[in-house]
Design a protein around this motif. Structure first.
Motif, mmCIF file in Angstrom:
data_model
loop_
_atom_site.group_PDB
_atom_site.id
_atom_site.type_symbol
_atom_site.label_atom_id
_atom_site.label_comp_id
_atom_site.label_asym_id
_atom_site.label_seq_id
_atom_site.Cartn_x
_atom_site.Cartn_y
_atom_site.Cartn_z
ATOM 1 N N ASP A 100 -8.255 8.575 0.682
ATOM 2 C CA ASP A 100 -8.621 8.504 -0.736
ATOM 3 C C ASP A 100 -7.750 7.561 -1.562
ATOM 4 O O ASP A 100 -8.129 7.193 -2.672
ATOM 5 N N TYR A 101 -6.573 7.224 -1.077
ATOM 6 C CA TYR A 101 -5.674 6.370 -1.871
ATOM 7 C C TYR A 101 -5.365 5.059 -1.160
ATOM 8 O O TYR A 101 -4.350 4.435 -1.410
ATOM 9 N N ASN A 102 -6.263 4.683 -0.231
ATOM 10 C CA ASN A 102 -6.186 3.364 0.361
ATOM 11 C C ASN A 102 -4.841 3.083 1.045
ATOM 12 O O ASN A 102 -4.281 1.995 0.898
ATOM 13 N N ALA A 103 -4.341 4.073 1.742
ATOM 14 C CA ALA A 103 -3.120 3.859 2.528
ATOM 15 C C ALA A 103 -3.566 3.376 3.914
ATOM 16 O O ALA A 103 -4.753 3.438 4.251
ATOM 17 N N LYS A 104 -2.662 2.886 4.714
ATOM 18 C CA LYS A 104 -3.082 2.349 6.002
ATOM 19 C C LYS A 104 -2.682 3.252 7.155
ATOM 20 O O LYS A 104 -3.357 3.374 8.155
ATOM 21 N N SER A 105 -1.539 3.879 6.980
ATOM 22 C CA SER A 105 -1.010 4.679 8.076
ATOM 23 C C SER A 105 -0.313 5.914 7.533
ATOM 24 O O SER A 105 -0.095 6.040 6.330
ATOM 25 N N LEU A 151 -11.279 7.509 10.979
ATOM 26 C CA LEU A 151 -10.802 6.489 10.034
ATOM 27 C C LEU A 151 -10.058 5.351 10.725
ATOM 28 O O LEU A 151 -9.582 4.440 10.057
ATOM 29 N N ASN A 152 -9.909 5.436 12.054
ATOM 30 C CA ASN A 152 -9.124 4.439 12.801
ATOM 31 C C ASN A 152 -7.703 4.321 12.268
ATOM 32 O O ASN A 152 -7.177 3.224 12.116
ATOM 33 N N CYS A 153 -7.132 5.445 11.928
ATOM 34 C CA CYS A 153 -5.803 5.424 11.299
ATOM 35 C C CYS A 153 -4.699 5.465 12.364
ATOM 36 O O CYS A 153 -4.854 6.095 13.406
ATOM 37 N N THR A 154 -3.602 4.788 12.079
ATOM 38 C CA THR A 154 -2.437 4.875 12.964
ATOM 39 C C THR A 154 -1.495 5.941 12.415
ATOM 40 O O THR A 154 -1.205 5.958 11.215
ATOM 41 N N VAL A 155 -1.069 6.835 13.288
ATOM 42 C CA VAL A 155 -0.129 7.887 12.886
ATOM 43 C C VAL A 155 1.167 7.733 13.678
ATOM 44 O O VAL A 155 1.136 7.508 14.889
ATOM 45 N N TYR A 156 2.280 7.805 12.963
ATOM 46 C CA TYR A 156 3.596 7.717 13.604
ATOM 47 C C TYR A 156 4.214 9.107 13.623
ATOM 48 O O TYR A 156 4.353 9.737 12.574
ATOM 49 N N PHE A 196 5.004 6.311 -2.445
ATOM 50 C CA PHE A 196 4.793 7.356 -1.435
ATOM 51 C C PHE A 196 3.920 8.503 -1.943
ATOM 52 O O PHE A 196 3.982 8.872 -3.121
ATOM 53 N N PHE A 197 3.173 9.075 -1.001
ATOM 54 C CA PHE A 197 2.568 10.397 -1.166
ATOM 55 C C PHE A 197 3.260 11.262 -0.111
ATOM 56 O O PHE A 197 3.294 10.874 1.067
ATOM 57 N N ILE A 198 3.819 12.382 -0.512
ATOM 58 C CA ILE A 198 4.505 13.228 0.472
ATOM 59 C C ILE A 198 3.885 14.628 0.452
ATOM 60 O O ILE A 198 3.881 15.311 -0.587
ATOM 61 N N VAL A 199 3.329 15.031 1.590
ATOM 62 C CA VAL A 199 2.692 16.343 1.707
ATOM 63 C C VAL A 199 3.695 17.280 2.391
ATOM 64 O O VAL A 199 4.247 16.933 3.442
ATOM 65 N N ILE A 200 3.922 18.432 1.799
ATOM 66 C CA ILE A 200 4.974 19.331 2.290
ATOM 67 C C ILE A 200 4.370 20.518 3.046
ATOM 68 O O ILE A 200 3.454 21.172 2.553
ATOM 69 N N GLY A 201 4.889 20.793 4.214
ATOM 70 C CA GLY A 201 4.394 21.906 5.029
ATOM 71 C C GLY A 201 5.026 23.249 4.656
ATOM 72 O O GLY A 201 5.832 23.341 3.737
ATOM 73 N N LYS A 251 0.850 -1.194 0.000
ATOM 74 C CA LYS A 251 0.000 0.000 0.000
ATOM 75 C C LYS A 251 0.886 1.245 0.000
ATOM 76 O O LYS A 251 1.998 1.190 0.524
ATOM 77 N N PRO A 252 0.386 2.372 -0.562
ATOM 78 C CA PRO A 252 1.232 3.574 -0.532
ATOM 79 C C PRO A 252 1.421 4.083 0.897
ATOM 80 O O PRO A 252 0.531 3.922 1.736
ATOM 81 N N VAL A 253 2.555 4.668 1.158
ATOM 82 C CA VAL A 253 2.818 5.263 2.468
ATOM 83 C C VAL A 253 2.636 6.774 2.330
ATOM 84 O O VAL A 253 3.165 7.383 1.401
ATOM 85 N N VAL A 254 1.844 7.346 3.240
ATOM 86 C CA VAL A 254 1.655 8.798 3.217
ATOM 87 C C VAL A 254 2.577 9.421 4.261
ATOM 88 O O VAL A 254 2.582 9.014 5.423
#
Ligand code: UTP
Length: 231
Positions: A137-142, A201-206, A44-49, A5-8
């Motif tokens: 939206d892109y079916n990532a897990k975490s 979404l019950n998502c795990t965030v690191y 990867f999807f990488i969002v930049i701040g 799966k893609p990693v965000v």
């Protein structure tokens, strides 16, 4: 972590533009690492701040106008994220999807590239929230949040030197521990608007710091330094 799966990744702008210029050394290291992982079939999807650029514009606008809406301040932040994202897309020009995501309602169809770069979108949140939208939206897990904050602490480490890092915390406890009010340019491990969606979404965030070996450990399922927030 699962490479099927893609990693965000939400990459804190403070690592791209810390106070005083662009951190070319860090971006170079980060780029080499991401390329190595892509060669090993990761996506990867990488969002930049917005980093110091956003903070400087927000502070200057506050000072000069005296009175300004959060909406206007957020737009200064959003434009800063867009500039930083365009810069990172240029660094990955040979590998990344040609368009930086600026509008999260336009989903990329038939994505072929292993890497997509994204920026801020609408006022009222940070790029943490945008990264959560990509998870959905892109079916990532975490989601991996990389910034100059290495851990969630049991109290504000800037005010309390005895603050202790937390290895694992639930979304409910994280909400109690951190401010749940949105402020433009807020500096928190994970923003309150993104927190609500992650919980839904019950998502795990690191939450991890900038160290690339530590990021590698996390992706490879080895011990890593940082906080896991989950349901
Ligand atoms: P971020 O707070 O995401 O930048 O966006 P950052 O540099 O990554 O922050 P750190 O390093 O994690 O602390 C900067 C500002 O841009 C506006 C907000 O004001 C935000 O604080 N913004 C960003 C939005 O209003 N909407 C967005 O979708 C993204």
């Amino acid at each position: 972590m699962d490479k099927e799966k893609p990693v965000v990744i939400s990459l804190g702008g403070s690592l791209v533009v810390p106070n005083g210029g662009i951190d070319t050394e860090y971006i170079n290291k980060f780029s080499k690492f991401i390329r190595k992982k892509i060669a090993d079939k990761w996506r990867f999807f990488i969002v930049i701040g917005g980093g110091a650029t956003a903070r400087h514009y927000i502070a200057a606008a506050r000072k000069i106008t005296g009175k300004i809406t959060d909406w206007d301040l957020d737009w200064l932040g959003i434009h800063s994220t867009q500039l930083n994202a365009h810069f990172i897309r240029t660094v990955f020009k040979d590998t990344a999807h040609p368009r930086v995501i600026l509008n999260y309602e336009k989903k990329i169809v038939n994505l072929r590239e292993p890497l997509v770069i994204a920026a801020g979108w609408k006022p009222g949140c940070s790029t943490d929230y945008d990264a959560m939208l990509l998870v959905r939206d892109y079916n990532a897990k975490s989601l991996i949040n990389i910034s100059n904050i290495e851990w969630v602490h049991n109290k504000d480490p800037k005010k309390f030197p005895d603050a202790k890092p937390i290895e694992k915390i639930s979304w409910e406890d994280y909400e109690k521990l951190t401010s749940q009010e949105w402020t433009p340019g807020i500096n928190s491990p994970f923003d309150p608007v993104a927190t609500k969606l992650a919980k839904e979404l019950n998502c795990t965030v690191y939450i991890i710091g900038s160290n690339i070996d530590n990021l590698d450990n996390l992706l490879s399922g080895r011990d890593f330094k940082g906080t896991i927030i989950s349901s």
